[in-house]
Design an enzyme around this catalytic site. Structure first.
Site, short mmCIF file in Angstrom:
data_model
loop_
_atom_site.label_atom_id
_atom_site.label_comp_id
_atom_site.label_asym_id
_atom_site.label_seq_id
_atom_site.Cartn_x
_atom_site.Cartn_y
_atom_site.Cartn_z
N PRO A 2 40.85 22.61 38.17
CA PRO A 2 41.37 21.17 37.88
C PRO A 2 41.61 20.87 36.33
O PRO A 2 40.90 21.25 35.64
CB PRO A 2 40.35 20.38 38.52
CG PRO A 2 39.20 21.21 38.80
CD PRO A 2 39.46 22.57 38.29
N GLU A 3 42.83 20.39 36.10
CA GLU A 3 43.18 19.68 34.56
C GLU A 3 43.01 18.48 34.95
O GLU A 3 42.65 17.74 36.17
CB GLU A 3 44.46 20.33 34.33
CG GLU A 3 44.51 21.86 34.34
CD GLU A 3 46.05 22.27 33.90
OE1 GLU A 3 46.45 21.91 33.10
OE2 GLU A 3 46.29 23.60 34.36
N LYS A 59 38.83 16.77 31.24
CA LYS A 59 38.58 17.44 32.69
C LYS A 59 37.25 17.26 33.27
O LYS A 59 36.85 17.79 34.21
CB LYS A 59 38.86 18.97 32.79
CG LYS A 59 40.37 19.58 32.00
CD LYS A 59 40.47 21.02 31.72
CE LYS A 59 41.37 21.16 30.81
NZ LYS A 59 41.57 22.56 30.65
N ARG A 256 45.69 34.31 27.93
CA ARG A 256 45.93 33.81 29.50
C ARG A 256 47.57 33.88 29.61
O ARG A 256 48.48 33.81 28.81
CB ARG A 256 45.61 32.08 29.19
CG ARG A 256 44.47 31.71 28.60
CD ARG A 256 43.46 32.06 29.39
NE ARG A 256 43.37 31.26 30.59
CZ ARG A 256 43.05 30.17 30.82
NH1 ARG A 256 42.42 29.33 30.26
NH2 ARG A 256 43.11 29.64 32.14
#
Length: 266
Positions: A2-3, A59, A256
DNA sequence: CGGGGCTCCTGTGCGC
DNA sequence: TGCGCACAGGAGCCCC
């Protein structure tokens, strides 16, 4: 997982479902997700507390119980919260006074739960950067000028800016037409302004569509978000760019995965 | 300061 | 079908 948009969706939903309700019992199936205090104390101190307020910072999700008691939830990659009946796979279950439960689900066990007197004094919170919604374009441009890190890693660095993660950082850069590898301080004033605008746009749109369910993420009723269908580059390696039809490319930045259009992101 | 690599974990999807 | 590997929405740490 979740952002900012996903956590914001959870926050607003929980406001609807659990505000004013009391925690009657806490079941801990996996004590390692409780970072403080020790599980027994955590349980005891939560019993009979009423949920007074739901808060999001970056977040991070915070449930305020008292002026000096906060349940701090960091969902990290795979965590989510389901309101309803007790879930077998839940790591921690909060039974509520309305007969329902708030289930903390986290298959990878990377999330953290904390109970503290304050959340603002948590190191992680003290070091968080501002939210894009609290910045003016002028301020954001100045912040970028002071950093030479690649712009993609920078905007998803929580110390720099709070809330963006690997999905929306890639999306915002695509929308702004900026190569994710560019040093932040190499952006022209106009480009930085565009990036500011597109970060706001993509987060606002994602909140409107209740977040992206690329994998495990579900809202507090177990429903998928709607934003994943609207993502333009995230995990779309080799697919045609929606703007110029060139093949999207995937690279790694700071470890990433990063997808972008090599033709229209300059 | 910046970046690479590794870590905490489990789950999934791919290639062979 | 089975196995091994890469990779996954986060973020802290160490090292160069």
């Amino acid at each position: 997982m979740p952002e900012l948009p996903e956590v914001e969706t959870i926050k607003k939903d929980l406001e609807k479902y659990i505000l004013g309700k009391k925690i009657t019992k806490v079941k801990i199936n996996r004590p390692e997700v409780i970072k403080e205090p020790e599980p027994l104390k955590f349980k005891k101190e939560l019993c009979n507390e009423k949920i007074k307020e739901t808060i999001r910072r970056g977040k991070l999700l915070v449930l305020k119980l008292k002026e000096n008691k906060f349940l701090i939830i960091h969902l990290r990659i795979n965590g989510w919260l389901k309101y309803g009946r007790e879930e077998e796979k839940a790591r921690v279950i909060f039974q509520l006074s309305d007969g329902n439960c708030l289930n903390y689900i986290d298959s990878r066990l990377l999330g953290h739960l904390r109970l503290r007197k304050s959340y603002q004094d948590l190191d992680f919170v003290k070091r968080l950067g501002p939210e894009i919604f609290d910045l003016t374009p002028i301020q954001f441009k100045k912040m970028l000028r002071e950093k030479k890190a690649n712009v993609k890693s920078l905007i998803m660095d929580q110390h720099f800016l709070a809330g963006l993660g690997n999905i929306y950082a890639q999306e915002a850069l695509f929308l702004a037409g900026i190569d994710p590898r560019r040093p932040a301080n190499s952006l022209k004033d106009k480009e930085a302004g565009l990036l500011y605008k597109e970060i706001k746009n993509v987060l606002t749109e994602a909140i409107k569509y209740r977040g992206s369910s690329v994998d495990a993420y579900r809202d507090s009723r177990g429903q998928k978000g709607g934003m994943e269908k609207r993502l333009k580059v995230y995990k779309k390696n080799k697919k045609p760019c929606l703007r110029c039809q060139a093949g999207l490319e995937k690279i790694k930045l700071a470890g990433r995965g990063t997808c972008f259009c090599p033709k229209c992101q300059k």
